[in-house]
Design a protein around this motif. Structure first.
Motif, PDB file in Angstrom:
ATOM      1  N   TYR A  67       0.837  -1.206   0.000  1.00 27.90           N
ATOM      2  CA  TYR A  67       0.000   0.000   0.000  1.00 27.90           C
ATOM      3  C   TYR A  67       0.873   1.258   0.000  1.00 27.90           C
ATOM      4  O   TYR A  67       0.640   2.198  -0.778  1.00 27.90           O
ATOM      5  N   ASP A  70       2.466   1.915  -3.417  1.00 23.76           N
ATOM      6  CA  ASP A  70       1.575   2.534  -4.401  1.00 23.76           C
ATOM      7  C   ASP A  70       1.325   4.010  -4.098  1.00 23.76           C
ATOM      8  O   ASP A  70       1.216   4.832  -5.008  1.00 23.76           O
ATOM      9  N   ARG A  73       5.015   5.716  -4.486  1.00 22.19           N
ATOM     10  CA  ARG A  73       5.764   5.386  -5.698  1.00 22.19           C
ATOM     11  C   ARG A  73       7.270   5.288  -5.432  1.00 22.19           C
ATOM     12  O   ARG A  73       8.093   5.400  -6.344  1.00 22.19           O
ATOM     13  N   TYR A  75       9.294   2.935  -5.031  1.00 20.37           N
ATOM     14  CA  TYR A  75       9.588   1.520  -5.191  1.00 20.37           C
ATOM     15  C   TYR A  75      11.068   1.203  -4.984  1.00 20.37           C
ATOM     16  O   TYR A  75      11.414   0.209  -4.338  1.00 20.37           O
ATOM     17  N   VAL A 122       6.758  -5.106  -8.466  1.00 23.94           N
ATOM     18  CA  VAL A 122       6.197  -4.068  -9.331  1.00 23.94           C
ATOM     19  C   VAL A 122       7.247  -3.634 -10.352  1.00 23.94           C
ATOM     20  O   VAL A 122       6.966  -3.527 -11.552  1.00 23.94           O
ATOM     21  N   GLU A 326      -1.606   0.665 -11.588  1.00 19.62           N
ATOM     22  CA  GLU A 326      -1.799   1.613 -10.484  1.00 19.62           C
ATOM     23  C   GLU A 326      -2.118   0.924  -9.162  1.00 19.62           C
ATOM     24  O   GLU A 326      -1.967   1.522  -8.102  1.00 19.62           O
ATOM     25  N   ARG A 327      -2.590  -0.315  -9.218  1.00 18.96           N
ATOM     26  CA  ARG A 327      -2.914  -1.045  -7.991  1.00 18.96           C
ATOM     27  C   ARG A 327      -1.991  -2.235  -7.770  1.00 18.96           C
ATOM     28  O   ARG A 327      -2.248  -3.057  -6.892  1.00 18.96           O
ATOM     29  N   GLY A 329       1.165  -2.595  -6.640  1.00 22.36           N
ATOM     30  CA  GLY A 329       1.863  -2.711  -5.365  1.00 22.36           C
ATOM     31  C   GLY A 329       0.934  -3.191  -4.272  1.00 22.36           C
ATOM     32  O   GLY A 329       1.268  -4.090  -3.489  1.00 22.36           O
ATOM     33  N   SER A 330      -0.268  -2.615  -4.192  1.00 22.00           N
ATOM     34  CA  SER A 330      -1.253  -3.044  -3.200  1.00 22.00           C
ATOM     35  C   SER A 330      -1.663  -4.490  -3.445  1.00 22.00           C
ATOM     36  O   SER A 330      -1.836  -5.266  -2.497  1.00 22.00           O
TER      37      SER A 330
END
Length: 387
Positions: A67, A70, A73, A75, A122, A326-327, A329-330
């Motif tokens: 969470y 995302d 960002r 990462y 990701v 866009e989702r 990582g979650s």
């Protein structure tokens, strides 16, 4: 500007080198931690509990990490933090003289892996989007397992020369540091891997699709039914079927099978879809009877390695195919948490059953894995007709 396919492949390979070094570090340690816990006085239940608890804490943390990844960002920074924790935790195992201390460091190592894995996956999904996700994740896992083979071999060699657990853990500081250096080089060379993503799936980014949740349940069944190697090592030591120095070699063999399986099933995923995972489960489900109820331990480890190769590569690749960038990582965080909870409960169950009945352990392992097959078939049909 969209980066070229060759750059994407180079990026995937760099991440693979990082994972190679990381796996050489922590898989080298894991090849002896189950045995060393027994030497320090732990029971089979404790070994199963520690292995499962480390996975559960590690996977549970991924929910938060995914969470945060995302939202921020960040990462690269989060991935680097996770690898740094690994770099510290594993060599410190050389200083453990009580099973409680060793158990704490095992959990710390799992925590570092938890922090790095969702953002790393990701990043990998971006590069793999240009080379084929099955191939990209399969190649990454294959390189991962080269390290997983090298680490136990290094540990076995040092243990054979010194007969000291401490020296065997201390030597793993070298690949840990090398991996961290390569990670920093990759970050400097590819600061924006998101540019690799050329085709975005047309999915609702406000919530995760239903097939993702069904897939999570299916893979949770597979994870709950799998037996972690520390318990296998404990079993082999208690049965005195192998000498202590041979157990890391057996683990290295399993990791070698894992590497080959990851490449093969990664290729199959790009061509036949989720049927590749169904085939892997059908092959790997027989590892427990061979390892725990027969003398054919080698063949059992072949099947065990096939299952691990699939779970560590194409299982993650399929997640990227089910959710929008866009989702992602979650999604990886949620997925890892559910999978980790199932792995923890399964490891605890296997440890308890081991102390009571090997037959029940094998039965539970086989049944739980088979429960995932109808769900995977359901997902296959859903991906064919995504309405």
């Amino acid at each position: 500007m969209v980066l070229q396919k060759g750059s994407a492949l180079s990026f995937v390979i760099l991440l693979g080198v990082v994972s190679l070094c990381a796996d050489a570090t922590y898989e080298g340690a894991r090849s002896l931690t189950g045995v060393y816990l027994g030497v320090l006085g732990a029971s089979g239940t404790v070994v199963g509990l520690v292995a499962g608890l480390g996975e559960f804490i590690g996977y549970g943390l991924r929910l938060v990490v995914g969470y945060v990844s995302d939202r921020t960002r960040a990462y690269w920074r989060i991935t680097t933090l996770g690898y740094a924790i690994n770099t510290i935790a594993v060599p410190l195992m050389a200083l453990a003289h009580r099973w409680e201390v060793l158990a704490s460091l095992m959990i710390a190592e799992r925590t570092g892996k938890a922090i790095r894995t969702p953002p790393r996956d990701v990043l990998l999904s971006y590069g793999a989007s240009q080379v084929g996700r099955g191939f990209g994740f399969g190649l990454h896992e294959a390189m991962d397992q080269i390290g997983a083979v090298a680490g136990p071999l290094i540990v076995a060699g040092v243990f054979a020369l010194t007969q000291h657990y401490q020296s065997s853990f201390a030597v793993l500081a070298l690949p840990a540091v090398i991996g961290l250096i390569v990670l920093l080089i990759a970050q400097q060379r590819y600061p924006e891997p998101r540019e690799f993503e050329t085709v975005l799936p047309d999915l609702n980014t406000k919530r995760l699709p239903r097939l993702f949740w069904i897939y999570l349940l299916a893979v949770a069944c597979l994870g709950a039914g799998y037996v972690d190697f520390p318990l296998i090592a404990f079993h082999l030591q208690q049965g005195e079927s192998l000498q202590t120095g041979q157990i890391p070699l057996l683990y290295a063999f399993g990791m070698g099978v894992d590497a080959v399986a990851a490449l093969l099933f990664g290729y199959l995923l790009d061509h036949i879809g989720i049927m590749a995972l169904i085939l892997a489960v059908l092959l790997s489900v027989g590892f427990a009877p061979l390892v725990f109820l027969s003398s054919a331990v080698i063949w059992g480890m072949v099947l065990w390695g096939i299952g691990m190769g699939a779970q560590e590569s194409i299982v993650r690749a399929i997640v990227a195919n089910l959710v929008p960038p866009e989702r992602r990582g979650s999604a990886y965080g949620i997925f890892s948490t559910g999978y980790g909870l199932a792995w923890f409960l399964g490891s605890l169950l296997m440890g308890v059953l081991y102390d009571h009945s090997l037959g029940l352990l094998v039965l539970a392992s086989v049944v739980l894995q088979l429960l995932g097959l109808p769900l995977l078939w359901w997902i296959k049909q859903g991906m064919r007709h995504p309405a």
